[in-house]
Scaffold this motif. Structure first.
Motif, short mmCIF file in Angstrom:
data_model
loop_
_atom_site.label_atom_id
_atom_site.label_comp_id
_atom_site.label_asym_id
_atom_site.label_seq_id
_atom_site.Cartn_x
_atom_site.Cartn_y
_atom_site.Cartn_z
N ASN A 155 2.88 6.06 -2.86
CA ASN A 155 3.99 6.90 -3.31
C ASN A 155 4.10 6.96 -4.83
O ASN A 155 4.46 8.01 -5.38
CB ASN A 155 5.31 6.43 -2.68
N ARG B 253 11.81 10.07 1.00
CA ARG B 253 11.19 9.54 2.22
C ARG B 253 12.26 8.90 3.12
O ARG B 253 12.32 9.16 4.32
CB ARG B 253 10.12 8.51 1.84
N THR C 240 4.00 10.06 0.76
CA THR C 240 2.87 9.61 1.58
C THR C 240 3.33 9.45 3.04
O THR C 240 4.43 8.98 3.30
CB THR C 240 2.26 8.30 1.04
N ASP D 87 11.14 6.83 -7.84
CA ASP D 87 11.86 8.09 -8.14
C ASP D 87 11.78 8.42 -9.63
O ASP D 87 11.62 9.58 -10.02
CB ASP D 87 13.34 7.96 -7.76
N ASN E 34 10.65 11.10 -4.94
CA ASN E 34 9.94 11.12 -3.65
C ASN E 34 10.18 9.88 -2.80
O ASN E 34 10.18 9.96 -1.57
CB ASN E 34 8.44 11.35 -3.86
N ALA E 35 10.40 8.71 -3.42
CA ALA E 35 10.59 7.50 -2.62
C ALA E 35 11.92 7.55 -1.87
O ALA E 35 11.98 7.26 -0.67
CB ALA E 35 10.52 6.25 -3.50
N LEU F 89 1.45 9.38 -6.06
CA LEU F 89 1.94 10.75 -5.89
C LEU F 89 3.02 11.07 -6.93
O LEU F 89 3.05 12.17 -7.48
CB LEU F 89 2.52 10.92 -4.48
N VAL G 278 -0.86 1.84 5.75
CA VAL G 278 -0.15 2.43 4.60
C VAL G 278 1.22 2.95 5.02
O VAL G 278 2.22 2.74 4.32
CB VAL G 278 -0.99 3.56 3.97
N THR G 279 1.27 3.63 6.16
CA THR G 279 2.50 4.31 6.55
C THR G 279 3.06 3.80 7.87
O THR G 279 3.95 4.42 8.45
CB THR G 279 2.25 5.83 6.66
N ALA G 280 2.55 2.68 8.36
CA ALA G 280 2.96 2.16 9.67
C ALA G 280 4.46 1.91 9.73
O ALA G 280 5.10 2.18 10.75
CB ALA G 280 2.19 0.87 9.98
N VAL H 71 -7.20 12.91 1.16
CA VAL H 71 -6.46 13.17 2.40
C VAL H 71 -5.60 14.43 2.30
O VAL H 71 -4.90 14.78 3.25
CB VAL H 71 -5.56 11.97 2.77
N ASP H 72 -5.65 15.10 1.16
CA ASP H 72 -4.87 16.33 1.02
C ASP H 72 -5.72 17.54 1.42
O ASP H 72 -6.94 17.51 1.35
CB ASP H 72 -4.39 16.50 -0.42
N ALA I 203 0.82 -1.22 0.00
CA ALA I 203 0.00 0.00 0.00
C ALA I 203 0.85 1.26 0.00
O ALA I 203 0.53 2.24 -0.68
CB ALA I 203 -0.93 0.00 1.22
N ASN I 204 1.95 1.24 0.75
CA ASN I 204 2.80 2.42 0.83
C ASN I 204 3.41 2.74 -0.54
O ASN I 204 3.43 3.89 -0.97
CB ASN I 204 3.90 2.18 1.87
N ASP J 237 6.90 3.41 8.07
CA ASP J 237 7.62 4.68 8.17
C ASP J 237 7.44 5.30 9.56
O ASP J 237 8.38 5.89 10.10
CB ASP J 237 7.11 5.66 7.10
N ALA K 292 4.75 17.06 0.46
CA ALA K 292 3.38 16.73 0.05
C ALA K 292 3.35 15.61 -0.98
O ALA K 292 2.29 15.08 -1.30
CB ALA K 292 2.69 17.97 -0.50
N LYS K 293 4.51 15.25 -1.51
CA LYS K 293 4.60 14.18 -2.50
C LYS K 293 5.11 12.88 -1.88
O LYS K 293 5.42 11.92 -2.58
CB LYS K 293 5.55 14.61 -3.63
N VAL L 85 8.17 19.22 -1.38
CA VAL L 85 8.25 17.80 -1.76
C VAL L 85 7.57 16.92 -0.72
O VAL L 85 7.12 15.81 -1.04
CB VAL L 85 9.72 17.36 -1.96
#
Lengths: 274, 274, 274
Positions: free
Chosen positions: B30, C250, C196, B255, C246-247, B33, C23-25, C136-137, B25-26, C27, C193-194, C191
């Motif tokens: 990404n 992160r 997640t 990326d 963006n990846a 986005l 989704v973001t657990a 979600v934005d 999901a992550n 991170d 915002a890009k 960035v």
């Protein structure tokens, strides 16, 4: 021998069913691919019996438990067991809540595990002895050191006798033992405690190594532990030289598993076998 | 034309609702986005109808199924469909268990998909023909090659006729077809099979491309497939030159999507349109 | 003072229980480790009351809601509250569906939050005023600018009075306020915002900072917001100089938190305190 174990994973590409937590599932899947395995990830009780039967190895991880996933673990564990597939238990945070403690007890009662891997606090909880822990990390007071090494090995051997499983205790010094023989492993790096899921990833790896080497259970788990530690060392070096932190280090660790060869594993291994 | 399709995603920033698995999901968020879309991720049946209505495109991924998420898929699929939003189905591991096979059948019966994307074994299962698969990977015996290409195109066109959906088959050779026209795409790199979620990410991408280009369905899906393959090629080069592995490659792939321009997409595309 | 707040996190290593989205657990766990905290991640109602009691701080994130996790949030929130542990609410996408709006209302009614952190659209929804949002934005029309800054501060102070919580509004300009004092923070980079989960990660960070600094609530949340913004700036520079996207960014962001020192935080902070 360690090298051959890894090479068997790469050549056989075992199908590893992971019933695991949603926090580190992605890393577990990528490290399984990195070592040559083929991961499936699912905690649906609707397909658990079938997945346990069809896989080559099963990894059960207690990271984010709920009653549905526990049912899936029990169903998959029984079908995998009846087919003779190796089954790994990762009792994440076994001492962190009553629910986890009780679930670990139930899983141990109903499933014949091939290997149980955790930190020392988790393994003590499994053995019924300890109940101190701080979340999912090992209690500092429990840490395996050269001073308490003999006592810890005896404890781990006893647990192996009782459960029939290979016992793997992760920490600064790693112990992998069955009732007769023990690997004392000194690979690894402290940064690994700063990467979420290093334990989870190792358990996935152990399941893949076991599935490709069913007749050498102790050696397969030891090879997985050494692979993880060695790749952690290399990842840490890369992290340091590139001035990265724990998130990049996680990627480098999986990257290193992707490139690890049997001969590198042999050369880099730091262990004593008793 | 491919370039324009990507640029539409960047300028319109479509809202993509993903009902997907917890493993990838992550990465799906990404990459959405990265291409210019705005992802929402949720599998709650309590909000599924509303999310299906409010989004610009819906992506349904069967990676980690459970009865609640299936209900969410059905509710969101119906509301998105009645609003005319494009809907993508990713039948992950459709042949890996009876539960997945039956769920795929139900989804196809009750939702009018705009596109269906999977590996050849998954698409064969969808078509009712195949039942061989090994976990979530395609069966090697099923692989699309130059030898069976014509036959596979005919098969995919027939499935498109039957379902009304654009059919995208991922593999060494990618096929994207509707009932009339077919893109045969040769972008991509084998390392992508060693990164968990490449298929999932592509399906998210396809949903974003479709949502921003609702009148060019075939082209939108083909552009997504080519984008993914091209970025996979570039990511592989970077991985090789920096001696990384599959985990870093996953990041590089996202990326590359982040930086991809319409003209690069045009220049790098390797396809034949029949 | 900001530096001391960070150093307290590193020395005390607070145990942070996260009931968060899938989704973001990962991170969120890695950034909690990066700042010096010890994360537990679980949404099981079976252990929620106990985990709320045993943790040093609780982070409740509405990213992927379902009725079971909501029960866990309520149970953990009450037990953490009765033990005096700080509790953070991250009302992800509060305006994106009726279910989310109602859940946010229920959580606010039944739990005494120490801090509430969201984008401006989420915070407006929480306050009962706004209902515009796109997934979600934040809605562009809601953005905090120098023009509407005074009005937004008054709004946030009023919400702090009403809820008793520190209010943190994330955006190009960040606002962190209690009923008396306000931090206006200008760290960060677009960035973010890009990527997640930047908001989710910040909320985990805020919970850790609060848990290690229970008597300086406003300052702790402000320090977390500034840390995140500053590390986002540094990560962006690295991303640009290495031509990543963006990846990778992160990962760099978490890496920067891993290396951040108290004195760097002091030096890099861009804020005004009123």
């Amino acid at each position: 021998m360690l090298g051959e174990i890894l090479e068997n994973v790469r050549s056989k590409s075992p199908l590893i069913q992971n019933i695991t937590n949603y926090v580190t599932a992605n890393d577990c899947a990528n490290i399984t691919l990195a070592c040559g395995g083929s991961p499936t990830m699912s905690d649906g009780e609707e397909e658990a019996e079938e997945m346990g039967r069809l896989c080559d190895g099963l990894n059960i991880n207690m990271g984010t438990l709920h009653p549905r996933s526990v049912k899936a673990m029990l169903l998959a564990g029984k079908s995998a067991g009846s087919c003779g597939h190796p089954i790994v238990l990762d009792p994440v945070g076994a001492g962190a809540s009553t629910y986890r403690r009780k679930t670990a007890e139930q899983l141990l009662r109903e499933i014949a595990f091939t290997a149980i891997r955790g930190n020392i606090s988790e393994i003590k909880t499994i053995a019924g002895g300890g109940n101190s822990s701080k979340g999912v990390d090992a209690d500092a007071a429990d840490a395996v050191t050269d001073e308490n090494l003999e006592k810890t090995i005896t404890f781990a051997k006893d647990l192996s006798k009782k459960t029939g499983a290979v016992i793997a205790i992760s920490g600064a010094i790693d112990i992998v033992t069955d009732k007769n023989h023990t690997y004392i492993i000194r690979n690894g790096n402290p940064v690994m405690a700063k990467i979420t899921g290093c334990g989870c990833m190792l358990s996935s790896l152990a399941a893949a190594y076991l599935a490709a080497n069913p007749d050498r259970r102790l050696e397969a788990v030891a090879a997985a532990v050494i692979s993880m530690g060695l790749c952690g060392e290399k990842a840490f070096e890369k992290m340091e030289s590139e001035r990265r932190g724990n998130a990049s280090c996680r990627n480098y660790l999986i990257d290193e598993v992707y490139h690890l060869t049997g001969s590198e594993l042999e050369r880099g291994a730091k262990y004593e076998l008793r």
